[in-house]
Write a protein that holds these residues in place. Structure first.
Motif, PDB file in Angstrom:
ATOM      1  N   HIS A 202       0.800  -1.212   0.000  1.00 17.21           N
ATOM      2  CA  HIS A 202       0.000   0.000   0.000  1.00 17.21           C
ATOM      3  C   HIS A 202       0.842   1.274   0.000  1.00 17.21           C
ATOM      4  CE1 HIS A 202      -3.621  -2.358   0.636  1.00 17.21           C
ATOM      5  NE2 HIS A 202      -2.962  -3.032   1.574  1.00 17.21           N
ATOM      6  N   ASP A 222       0.171   4.327   7.172  1.00 18.42           N
ATOM      7  CA  ASP A 222      -0.801   4.078   6.105  1.00 18.42           C
ATOM      8  C   ASP A 222      -2.204   3.964   6.692  1.00 18.42           C
ATOM      9  OD1 ASP A 222      -2.236   3.084   3.861  1.00 18.42           O
ATOM     10  OD2 ASP A 222      -0.372   2.254   3.062  1.00 18.42           O
ATOM     11  N   SER A 223      -3.194   4.444   5.935  1.00 17.71           N
ATOM     12  CA  SER A 223      -4.573   4.455   6.437  1.00 17.71           C
ATOM     13  C   SER A 223      -5.351   3.202   6.090  1.00 17.71           C
ATOM     14  CB  SER A 223      -5.312   5.671   5.856  1.00 17.71           C
ATOM     15  OG  SER A 223      -5.449   5.536   4.437  1.00 17.71           O
ATOM     16  N   VAL A 224      -4.726   2.222   5.471  1.00 19.48           N
ATOM     17  CA  VAL A 224      -5.468   1.085   4.934  1.00 19.48           C
ATOM     18  C   VAL A 224      -6.214   0.293   6.012  1.00 19.48           C
ATOM     19  CG1 VAL A 224      -3.484  -0.470   5.060  1.00 19.48           C
ATOM     20  CG2 VAL A 224      -5.289  -0.896   3.378  1.00 19.48           C
ATOM     21  N   GLN A 255       0.455  10.753   0.127  1.00 19.58           N
ATOM     22  CA  GLN A 255      -0.582  10.470  -0.855  1.00 19.58           C
ATOM     23  C   GLN A 255      -1.869  10.735  -0.114  1.00 19.58           C
ATOM     24  OE1 GLN A 255      -1.989   6.422  -1.495  1.00 19.58           O
ATOM     25  NE2 GLN A 255      -1.455   6.634  -3.657  1.00 19.58           N
ATOM     26  N   GLN A 256      -2.488  11.841  -0.416  1.00 21.37           N
ATOM     27  CA  GLN A 256      -3.557  12.322   0.463  1.00 21.37           C
ATOM     28  C   GLN A 256      -4.901  12.341  -0.239  1.00 21.37           C
ATOM     29  OE1 GLN A 256      -3.684  16.461   1.341  1.00 21.37           O
ATOM     30  NE2 GLN A 256      -4.369  16.164   3.453  1.00 21.37           N
ATOM     31  N   GLY A 257      -5.894  11.740   0.453  1.00 19.82           N
ATOM     32  CA  GLY A 257      -7.268  12.008   0.093  1.00 19.82           C
ATOM     33  C   GLY A 257      -7.653  13.251   0.864  1.00 19.82           C
ATOM     34  N   ASP A 259      -8.883  12.826   4.003  1.00 23.01           N
ATOM     35  CA  ASP A 259      -9.181  12.245   5.308  1.00 23.01           C
ATOM     36  C   ASP A 259      -7.968  12.121   6.214  1.00 23.01           C
ATOM     37  OD1 ASP A 259     -11.822  11.962   4.568  1.00 23.01           O
ATOM     38  OD2 ASP A 259     -11.538   9.934   3.799  1.00 23.01           O
ATOM     39  N   PRO A 311     -10.372   4.976   5.744  1.00 22.52           N
ATOM     40  CA  PRO A 311      -9.359   4.155   5.053  1.00 22.52           C
ATOM     41  C   PRO A 311      -8.847   4.767   3.764  1.00 22.52           C
ATOM     42  CG  PRO A 311     -11.546   3.234   4.740  1.00 22.52           C
ATOM     43  CD  PRO A 311     -11.706   4.363   5.711  1.00 22.52           C
ATOM     44  N   LYS A 312      -9.380   5.917   3.331  1.00 24.35           N
ATOM     45  CA  LYS A 312      -8.930   6.552   2.099  1.00 24.35           C
ATOM     46  C   LYS A 312      -8.062   7.778   2.376  1.00 24.35           C
ATOM     47  CE  LYS A 312     -12.936   4.958  -0.571  1.00 24.35           C
ATOM     48  NZ  LYS A 312     -14.069   5.358  -1.438  1.00 24.35           N
ATOM     49  N   GLY A 314      -4.891   7.768   2.563  1.00 19.17           N
ATOM     50  CA  GLY A 314      -3.583   7.637   1.937  1.00 19.17           C
ATOM     51  C   GLY A 314      -2.502   7.300   2.937  1.00 19.17           C
TER      52      GLY A 314
END
Length: 580
Positions: A202, A222-224, A255-257, A259, A311-312, A314
Motif C-alpha cells: 500500500h 498508512d490508512s489502509v 498520498q492524500q485524500g 481524510d 481508510p482513504k 492515503g
C-alpha cells in the motif's frame, strides 16, 4: 578450508575496522570494553562469553554493591548525542530497592562527578537512552555506575554506548535503533520502517530522501487499516536533555485524500502538548521540506502525528529530521532569556516596575539581629518592602510588575517573602498573571497562612497562550490591620517547578529537606550537627526557619561528603551554604 580461513580473516578485519571507527567514549562490547575500564575499587562489569553486551547481576554481586566503568578522555567540540542501549531486570513483584543505572560525566578541572542520567525501571527488552552533550572544549570522562538492587535475579546489562556528532532529535532512520524514536502503539494505525528490503503493497515509495535510493529507509504510516474516525499514529522523539532553540527541519511525502491531518507537537514531562506545525498545502508528489521554529528550554519530546478519518486517507512518509541552532528563514525574533525576568534587588529593581501613582514597594536594607532578619540573598543586602510607614493607609494597594514573558511557554516562578504584623493573612500578598493583549488579570497564588518574620519560599508553575506579566500585589485593607510585606530573590525559569525526572543534586550540595544527602559526620557527640525544622531549641540563637523554604529542615552545629574528593572544600561549602 582456504576459503573459510579467508572469510574468517575478512570478518576479523571488518570487526577491527568497525572498532577503530568508533569515536572516543563509544563501545559495542563485541570482544572487549574498548577504551572503558572497570574501576578497581568496585565490582567489575562482566563481558558476555558470546560478546554483544556486558553485565552485572546477583550471581556474584550483593544488594547495594556497585560496578563502575570509566572511559578515557572524551571531548565534544561540536554538539553531540550519547546513546546508551541498556536493560534492567528484576525479580517478580515490586522490590523496595530496585537496581539502578547511573551515567556521570567527570570533567578534568572538577573535583566531583556530574550525574547526567539515571534509570531504575525494569524492562524485558533493550531500551535506548538519548542524552544531548553540549559542545565544549573541556575534556571529560564518562562514568557508568550499576547499583545492584534487591532480588535473586536482579541484573543490569549494557549493549552499546555511542557518541555521534549532532542532536538527539535528528534521525535519517538508517540504523536499527531509529535514533531512539518510538511508535505509540495503536491497534489499527502505526508508524513503520519503509524502504530497504521491505516491500509494502500500500505504500511503496520509489526511493528514500537520504540516499535517493530504494535501499534507503524512512518512516511511514498508512490508512489502509483504519476502521474508526480520528485514528491517530504518533512517532515520538527522544526527550531533549539540554536547552536548545532554532529550526527543526524534516522531509515528508504523502498520498492524500481528504481524510488525513499531519501535525507536529511538542510535549513536556508534565504531558502538556503544543502544536508547532500543521500541514497546509500538500505540496508536490516528491519529498517536501518543512521548516519549523522549535524551542526546547526544558525537557520535551517532538511528536509527529497523523490523524485519519477513514481508510482513504492515503499515507504519510517522513525522513531526514534535522535541527539547526540558527532560526528558520524570515525568523529574527530574539530568544527569551529567563535571567532578564529575575531579580535579587541588590543593585536596583532590574526589569521590574511599579504603578505610576507612587512608590508602593520600597527597596530597603536592614541590619539583622535577633528580632529581625536581613535580606534573603545574603542577610546583609537589599530587598523590597511594601506597606511601610509612609504608605500604610486604609485601602492601600501596591503593585509590582515584572517584564513581559512570551506566550506558549511553561514557567516556574520562585520568590521569597516575609510577613510582619497583619492580624489576617488574606490578600496580604498575592500574585497575578496580567495578559497584556486582553487586559485580564488572573490570581495564581496568595498567602493563606504564614509564620511572621521568617523568609518563606513560594513556587508557582504557569503557562499562558498570550504574552503575560507577573504582578505582585500587597493590600492593606484597614489601618488597624496593616503590616509589612517583604519580597526578595524573584527567579523565573523555563519549565515546571517540579519534574518527575529531576536528578539528585551534585555532590557537595544539599538543602537538608529530605536527609543529609552525601554528607556524613566524623563522629556523633554533643557537638554534632543535627537536622531539625523551625527554630533552634535554645533562646536567642540561630534562625527562626531554614534558608530553603522558611519551614523546612536545616543543619545546626563537621560534615564530610562521601563523593567529594576534596573533603576540606566540602566542609567549607556546607558551612557557607548554611550561613547564607
Amino acid at each position: 578450508m582456504l576459503f573459510g580461513g579467508v572469510l574468517l580473516a575478512v570478518q576479523a578485519a571488518l570487526q577491527l575496522a568497525g572498532a577503530l571507527d568508533l569515536p572516543a567514549g563509544s563501545c559495542a562490547f563485541e570482544e572487549n570494553t574498548c577504551d572503558f575500564d572497570s574501576v578497581f575499587e568496585f565490582l567489575p562489569w562482566i563481558l558476555n562469553e558470546e560478546g554483544h553486551y556486558i553485565y552485572v547481576d546477583t550471581s556474584f554481586a550483593k544488594q547495594g554493591e556497585k560496578a563502575v566503568l570509566l572511559s578515557s578522555d572524551v571531548q565534544t567540540e561540536e554538539w553531540s548525542c550519547l546513546r546508551l542501549v541498556y536493560q534492567i531486570t528484576t525479580s517478580s513483584g515490586s522490590p523496595s530497592e530496585p537496581s539502578r543505572l547511573n551515567l556521570y560525566v567527570r570533567f578534568d578541572d572538577e573535583s566531583f562527578d556530574r550525574l547526567l542520567w539515571s534509570a531504575k525501571e525494569p524492562s524485558d527488552s533493550w531500551l535506548i537512552a538519548s542524552l544531548d552533550l553540549q559542545n565544549s572544549s573541556k575534556k571529560f570522562k564518562i562514568l557508568i555506575e550499576g547499583v545492584v538492587g534487591h532480588g535473586n535475579t536482579a541484573s543490569i546489562a549494557l549493549f552499546e554506548i555511542k557518541i555521534t556528532t549532532g542532536y538527539c532529535i535528528e534521525c535519517d532512520f538508517e540504523e536499527n535503533h531509529l535514533c531512539g524514536f518510538v511508535n505509540r502503539w495503536n491497534p489499527n494505525v502505526n508508524w513503520f520502517v519503509g524502504g530497504g528490503n521491505m516491500r509494502n503493497s500500500h505504500s511503496i515509495l520509489p526511493q528514500d530522501h537520504t540516499f535517493r535510493s530504494e535501499l534507503g529507509h524512512y518512516m511511514y504510516v498508512d490508512s489502509v487499516y483504519v476502521t474508526h474516525y480520528q485514528e491517530v499514529a504518533q512517532l515520538i522523539s527522544p526527550v531533549t536533555t539540554a536547552p536548545m532553540s532554532g529550526c527543526l527541519l524534516f522531509y515528508y511525502q504523502l498520498q492524500q485524500g481528504n481524510d488525513s491531518i499531519f501535525s507536529v507537537y511538542t510535549r513536556d514531562v508534565a504531558g502538556l502538548y503544543e502544536e508547532i506545525w500543521k500541514m497546509g498545502n500538500p505540496g508536490n508528489a516528491d519529498w517536501n521540506l518543512a521548516e519549523v521554529e522549535f524551542s526546547a528550554p526544558y525537557p520535551m519530546e517532538v511528536i509527529f502525528e497523523v490523524a485519519f478519518n477513514g481508510p482513504k486517507g492515503g499515507y504519510v512518509a517522513l525522513d531526514d529530521i534535522s535541527f539547526s541552532p540558527v532560526p528558520c528563514q524570515n525568523q529574527t525574533e530574539r530568544p527569551f532569556s529567563a535571567v532578564e525576568a529575575s531579580c535579587n534587588f541588590e543593585e536596583d529593581l532590574c526589569n521590574f516596575y511599579q504603578d505610576k501613582e507612587g512608590p508602593g514597594w520600597t527597596r530597603v536594607k536592614v541590619k539583622p539581629n535577633m528580632h529581625r532578619a536581613g535580606d534573603h540573598t545574603s542577610g546583609l543586602g537589599y530587598f523590597l518592602m511594601a506597606n511601610t510607614k509612609f504608605t500604610s493607609q486604609p485601602g492601600y494597594i501596591g503593585r509590582l510588575y515584572g517584564p513581559s514573558l512570551p506566550g506558549n511557554l511553561q514557567y516556574c516562578l520562585r520568590f521569597y517573602y516575609a510577613i510582619y504584623g497583619f492580624l489576617k493573612m488574606s490578600d496580604t500578598l498575592a500574585v497575578y498573571i496580567f495578559e497584556e493583549n486582553h487586559m485580564v488579570q488572573d490570581k495564581i497564588w496568595s498567602v493563606l497562612e504564614s509564620p511572621r518574620g521568617v523568609w518563606m519560599q513560594a513556587e508557582i508553575t504557569f503557562k499562558k497562550p498570550m504574552p503575560t506579566k507577573v504582578v505582585f500585589m500587597s493590600l492593606c485593607k484597614s489601618f488597624w490591620d496593616c503590616g509589612l510585606v517583604a519580597l526578595d530573590d524573584i527567579t523565573i525559569e523555563l519549565g515546571s517547578c517540579w519534574s518527575p525526572e529531576k536528578l539528585p543534586t551534585p555532590p557537595g550540595e544539599c538543602t537538608f529537606e529530605q536527609d543529609e544527602c552525601a554528607f556524613t559526620q566524623e563522629r556523633r557527640n554533643r557537638s554534632s550537627w543535627h537536622r531539625r525544622r523551625g527554630e533552634t531549641p535554645t533562646s536567642y540563637t540561630g534562625p527562626k526557619g531554614d534558608h530553603t523554604t522558611g519551614v523546612g529542615e536545616l543543619c545546626h552545629m563537621v560534615l564530610f561528603p562521601k563523593e567529594t574528593r576534596n573533603s576540606i572544600l566540602g566542609v567549607i561549602y556546607c558551612i557557607l551554604k548554611w550561613e547564607k
